[in-house]
Design an enzyme around this catalytic site. Structure first.
Site, PDB file in Angstrom:
ATOM      1  N   SER A 234      22.065  -7.209 -66.979  1.00  0.00           N
ATOM      2  CA  SER A 234      23.505  -7.281 -66.799  1.00  0.00           C
ATOM      3  C   SER A 234      24.197  -6.312 -67.772  1.00  0.00           C
ATOM      4  O   SER A 234      23.874  -5.130 -67.785  1.00  0.00           O
ATOM      5  CB  SER A 234      23.965  -8.733 -66.979  1.00  0.00           C
ATOM      6  N   ASP A 459      23.969  -8.365 -55.400  1.00  0.00           N
ATOM      7  CA  ASP A 459      24.373  -8.890 -56.705  1.00  0.00           C
ATOM      8  C   ASP A 459      25.892  -8.902 -56.805  1.00  0.00           C
ATOM      9  O   ASP A 459      26.555  -7.901 -56.524  1.00  0.00           O
ATOM     10  CB  ASP A 459      23.772  -8.007 -57.801  1.00  0.00           C
ATOM     11  N   HIS A 488      21.384 -12.590 -59.739  1.00  0.00           N
ATOM     12  CA  HIS A 488      21.683 -11.722 -60.873  1.00  0.00           C
ATOM     13  C   HIS A 488      20.603 -11.911 -61.934  1.00  0.00           C
ATOM     14  O   HIS A 488      20.369 -13.018 -62.403  1.00  0.00           O
ATOM     15  CB  HIS A 488      23.046 -12.109 -61.437  1.00  0.00           C
TER      16      HIS A 488
END
Length: 526
Positions: A234, A459, A488
């Protein structure tokens, strides 16, 4: 990147991206940035050399950190301002667990960042103590190392508001019904920004991704590593991308999973607008799945019926907060976990189903803050403070409320689930007191080895285009796409196509000759 709705400040979901303060003339900024980064490059070399000499004094972790033996903890000292390496310093909390294999198998340390900005990586070594099968072979070769980035957790934590007030609900409904509602949210965001300046103003100018990347290089040196092995998820992918740009010859292996689009045009205002669109798509995926399992959840057997149930629930919570604490804002904070993670599809649906069946308590328990959880509330407030501090300092934002209002009103018409919640979350940047920098131009530096990028197609938090963009910018990288999937952070999910490729890269450095597309991991079941 972090979730949005769960991170609103006390009294509201604050989001949005309107950096305060006038923007300096571009030419002056460019010259200033060049001079500053030259000084910072010298400063990080000085700090890294000191850290290499000092090493890390590994000890048993403090009992209240929740890190069991044989995980060990320590500290690495870094400058607050790398342009002044002999000035004020802070200590960063780090932890590790030794590799489980033989000395002949050992390949050094593998450092991890879970995202945010504002996430702690200290739980990474627990993938060994909890015997994660996915990471077992990598754990034979590497010491697993986590850290709290600057401002996070145990690393000179910053704060903006009282943690109890921060988590208390119900917050204002993020979807405005009037100009008065918007004004109330703007006022709360400005108050939050003011609180950040008052409580943490000394740190705010230095809470940037490049400084965290510099910290990462000092940690590398303190570990005694000539080159860095890194896994970033991320926001951790943007940290890795910036590190790879600033320190290309210091990278050995790098896995970047669920990628932030590193374009300077995307950081960070456009990134948040892009999330709004992607969250709506993934919410639709989940609600369609709920409809397919109407025999389990009884929320409707078509997407339209399930969506109607959501609208009904939201309206009921707006009229009278569930349990007195769960309004629309808290519902969004909880329901957004389903678009984020497939592992949350069933738990969110179960709590929702119980509510419709006449038992609201599971939904209240899941969505409401636990005011007795002091440590958890402190962590939540700290995480939100770091999120805003980094995004506000990393880049310039629009300063016109008219632009902000126009962009989000337009998006909300088609993508209503997250748009305004995300907007209010970032809006403190509109009145942020600390200066901002120009974003780093992520690119392939001389000596950067091949990087492995992994990404699911749908995502929500980091849309797929980000992985494509980073892949273009990091020459020689390989992209693994998980098709027809949207969870994710996919390197920690069981997938017989993806897991061996990641493992092989970490253990041997080998990458496929071409980019790869993998079938999705198993679809969740009720």
């Amino acid at each position: 990147m972090r979730g949005t709705a769960v991170l609103g400040s006390a009294g509201t979901l604050i989001a949005g991206a309107l950096v305060a303060g006038a923007l300096a003339a571009p030419a002056a900024n460019a010259a200033s940035n060049r001079n500053s980064r030259d000084a910072e490059a010298i400063g990080v070399a000085v700090a890294a050399a000191r850290a290499a000499r000092a090493g890390i004094d590994w000890q048993d972790c403090p009992a209240d950190w929740g890190l069991e033996k044989p995980i060990q903890c320590g500290w690495v000292t870094v400058p607050v301002d790398y342009a002044k390496p002999n000035g004020k310093t802070i200590k960063l909390a780090v932890d590790r667990i030794d590799a489980t294999g033989t000395p002949a198998e050992h390949q050094g340390a593998l450092v991890y960042n879970p995202g945010g900005p504002g996430g702690s990586g200290l739980r990474f070594p627990r993938r060994v103590t909890t015997k994660s099968k996915i990471w077992a072979n990598a754990a034979r070769a590497y010491d697993f190392v986590g850290f709290d980035p600057r401002g996070v957790g145990h690393s000179a934590p910053i704060s903006c508001v009282d943690p109890t007030e921060f988590v208390k609900g119900p917050k204002l409904d993020p979807v405005p019904d009037s100009e008065a509602d918007k004004l109330a949210q703007r006022k709360l965001a400005a108050e939050y920004a003011k609180g950040c300046a008052e409580k943490s103003g000394d740190m705010l100018p230095y809470m940037t991704t490049p400084n965290t990347a510099r910290d990462l290089d000092v940690i590398r040196a303190a570990l005694g590593e000539k080159k860095l092995n890194f896994v970033g998820v991320s926001y951790g992918t943007y940290l890795g991308a910036v590190y790879g740009t600033l320190f290309p010859t210091h990278v050995r292996r790098m896995v970047l999973d669920s990628v932030v689009n590193p374009s300077t045009r995307n950081i960070w205002y456009q990134a948040n607008l892009g999330q709004d669109i992607a969250f709506e798509g993934r919410l639709t995926d989940w609600m369609s799945w709920v409809a397919q399992h109407d025999d389990a959840y009884h929320l409707g057997n078509t997407l339209a019926e399930v969506r109607h149930q959501w609208d009904t629930l939201r309206a009921a919570a707006k009229k009278e907060p569930l349990g007195g604490t769960v309004g629309p804002a808290e519902l969004i904070g909880f329901f957004q976990y389903a678009p984020y993670y497939d592992s949350m599809w069933a738990p969110v649906a179960e709590a929702w189903s119980a509510y419709v069946a006449g038992d609201p308590q599971p939904l209240i328990d899941a969505a409401a803050a636990d005011l007795t959880d002091t440590a958890g509330n402190i962590a939540a407030e700290n995480g939100n403070a770091v999120y805003n501090a980094v995004e506000c300092a990393d880049a310039p934002w629009p300063t016109s409320w008219k632009k902000w209002d126009r962009d989000n009103s337009r998006l909300h018409a088609q993508y209503p689930f997250m748009t305004w919640a995300n907007a209010w979350m970032n809006l403190p940047c509109a009145t942020w007191a600390a200066p901002h920098q120009r974003p780093v131009q992520v690119r392939t530096g001389k000596g950067l080895p091949p990087v492995l990028i992994t990404q699911s197609e749908r995502d929500a938090a980091t849309p797929y285009a980000g992985a494509v963009e980073l892949h273009k910018r990091f020459k020689g990288s390989r992209l693994i796409t998980e098709r027809d999937a949207g969870s994710h952070g996919i390197t920690n999910l069981p997938n017989p196509c993806i897991n061996p490729k990641v493992e092989d890269y970490l253990l041997t450095g080998r990458l496929d000759a071409t980019d790869q597309t993998c079938a999705p991991h198993a679809t969740p079941q009720p």
